[in-house]
Write an enzyme that holds these catalytic residues in place. Sequence first.
Site, short mmCIF file in Angstrom:
data_model
loop_
_atom_site.label_atom_id
_atom_site.label_comp_id
_atom_site.label_asym_id
_atom_site.label_seq_id
_atom_site.Cartn_x
_atom_site.Cartn_y
_atom_site.Cartn_z
N CYS A 85 0.71 -1.01 -0.07
CA CYS A 85 -0.18 0.10 -0.07
C CYS A 85 0.91 1.29 -0.21
CB CYS A 85 -0.93 0.15 1.27
SG CYS A 85 -0.22 -0.73 2.82
N ARG A 110 0.13 1.19 -6.70
CA ARG A 110 0.59 0.25 -5.87
C ARG A 110 -0.31 -0.85 -5.48
NH1 ARG A 110 5.68 1.41 -3.52
NH2 ARG A 110 4.98 0.11 -1.61
N TRP A 118 -4.16 -1.69 1.61
CA TRP A 118 -4.35 -2.92 0.90
C TRP A 118 -4.72 -4.08 1.76
CZ3 TRP A 118 -3.09 -7.78 0.36
CH2 TRP A 118 -3.42 -8.59 -0.77
N ASN A 149 2.33 0.44 6.54
CA ASN A 149 2.86 -0.63 5.56
C ASN A 149 3.45 -1.88 6.09
OD1 ASN A 149 1.61 1.37 3.78
ND2 ASN A 149 3.50 1.55 2.41
N GLY A 150 2.75 -3.08 5.92
CA GLY A 150 3.43 -4.16 6.36
C GLY A 150 2.46 -4.86 7.06
N GLU A 197 4.59 -16.22 -18.91
CA GLU A 197 4.67 -14.73 -18.61
C GLU A 197 3.34 -14.34 -19.34
OE1 GLU A 197 5.19 -10.59 -17.77
OE2 GLU A 197 5.55 -12.68 -16.78
N LYS A 227 0.07 -12.53 -17.79
CA LYS A 227 -0.42 -11.16 -18.27
C LYS A 227 -1.78 -11.11 -18.42
CE LYS A 227 2.33 -8.86 -17.04
NZ LYS A 227 3.24 -9.66 -16.51
N GLU A 253 -3.78 -11.45 -14.90
CA GLU A 253 -3.60 -10.40 -13.93
C GLU A 253 -4.62 -9.29 -14.48
OE1 GLU A 253 0.78 -9.61 -12.47
OE2 GLU A 253 0.60 -9.49 -14.79
N HIS A 297 -0.18 -34.35 -21.01
CA HIS A 297 -0.30 -34.96 -19.83
C HIS A 297 -1.62 -34.23 -18.74
CE1 HIS A 297 2.89 -37.32 -20.26
NE2 HIS A 297 3.57 -36.41 -21.11
N LYS A 303 1.42 -3.34 -7.00
CA LYS A 303 2.61 -3.28 -7.81
C LYS A 303 3.77 -3.81 -6.98
CE LYS A 303 5.27 -2.11 -11.26
NZ LYS A 303 5.03 -2.97 -12.59
#
Length: 612
Positions: free
Chosen positions: A2, A27, A74, A100-101, A485, A489, A492, A508, A607
Amino acid sequence: MCGIVGYYGTKDAVPLLLKGLKRLEYRGYDSAGLALLSDTGIEIMKKAGKVMDLERVVDDSVLKGTIGMGHTRWATHGEPNDTNAHPHLDQTGKFALIHNGIIENYSSIKTYLEQKGIQFRTETDTEVLVQLISFLYSENGKSFEKAVRKALKQVVGTYGIIVLFADEPQKMIAARHGSPLVMGVNSGEYFIASDASPIVDHTREVVYLEENEYVLINESGHRIKRLDDEKELNRPTSRIDFSIEEIEKGNYPHYMLKEINEQEHTITDTMRGRLRLDEGSVHLGGIQEHLLRIESARDIYITACGTSWHAGMIGKYLLEEYAGIPVHLEYASEFRYRNPIVDGKSVIIAISQSGETADTIAALKKAKDMGALTMGICNVVGSTISRETDCGIYTHAGPEIGVASTKAFTAQVSVLFMLALHFGRKNGLNKAKGVQLAKSLAEIGPFVKNIISNTESIEAIAKDTVEADNFLYLGRGMGFPIALEGALKLKEISYIHAEGYPAAEMKHGPIALIDEKMPVVFLAPHDKTFEKVVSNIQEVKARRGKVITVTNKVTKELEKLSDYIIEVPTPHSWIFPILSVIPLQLLAYHLAVLRGCDVDMPRNLAKSVTVE
């Protein structure tokens, strides 16, 4: 995960704080709030939702002050609502804190404080910390600074905090452990933030707080100290090396699209001055002092999370193929809890866009404790990883604001190509091949531009597949991490379920999912894997799957088998991994736009992942 912003000065703090919070929106967050010191105490305004929702409430208030702080939260403990939003007050209403944390031992501290008669209003771990500071203030000599220090010594977890106290209105305290904080300095004004983006509007002179440090700001200036030592530290300022324009969208509708387009320059910027074209080698200044130890390493570990882990997989393949060095690839979140065979003969490469990824930092510290040499690949000067590693290489991609990483990924892969070229030349890769690879890297810019200029064809594919609920991405060799990747994307930012697999592994299990509604993206470069990939495409077509082929050379066979082809011309097939991911970024982007998703701030994501 955050954002924090604080202001200490003589100007009206509210517009500065709100603008700072907007700079930090990328973020990820679900609520926002402000706290200001006023003549009557501490005034707080907070609101679940976006910063614009908070702004509407603030517009209707009389919130005023020249010292204050703002926060975007967040949620970790307690659902996103007005009550759980930051800032938090103690029960006296005199202490305010943003954080934050995660406070891991909050439950035991909360129980202790409740036994002392303290009543809690929220479900958060953060309120426990502000209540603890208040309690210690009243119990231990009524010193604001000492109460903060003593409280932080008792908590277990991670934090970046700012604390205000109504009875000492000309003071602000900020501290960090595991969650970044940077302080901007400008002629008697101070700006505190999670990163430099809210600060660059006001000053380029900054101080990055180190682990277990705090800063006390008052009328006479600022003092930086360690939590375990009252001795004042002399810390010179650093200079922010990016501009305001780099953190603004300009004429683009989204940061992500801007950053995809910037890859024409960011990839070449990452390699500028490092390639030695005549010799087919590279010069990487950030690791020169440790080259002998790196070159004599018994083994190399690459550790990272998310997109950076995908870059690390490409690095593993490159280093093993061209340099003949055994490389272990580890999710940082797993490495930190395993007992890997690491010692003084090992080199650990930590990859992170922000340089603040909590799991990667923890893995890095573990490797250092085991005696390994540590190397960082990151994008942010002054970040924790750039400071904690023995040596490193900056990617020079510039600020990346979109939550879904694009230009940082291709810059990381470019660095790993250069590392592989360096070690390859040391370990037997002949000069002719080295020159060919170096020139291919140097000539990549126009090829990136060509891909980006053909975005309309990719948008057309998106329009035809926008109703799909699932995608499959398949590749072999270095096409496999690109498949991972590409799938990441898509999920996300568009919220379409997508998975990446080695193409041969399709048989498989995943092949059971394929029908006429399933788009399947194939990475099909003309290298030693091409014929096998074509066989896999045939298997999908036999089951009526919708095939999207990404290749560096269109053939009649591919035209026959593919519903859509995205051609990615390359100066050499070696460079295909860097170039082929760009159309997959664009495909994800256009699908997300068509589905009405918030491209730059996808739900539930942040982020910089600064909590475990």
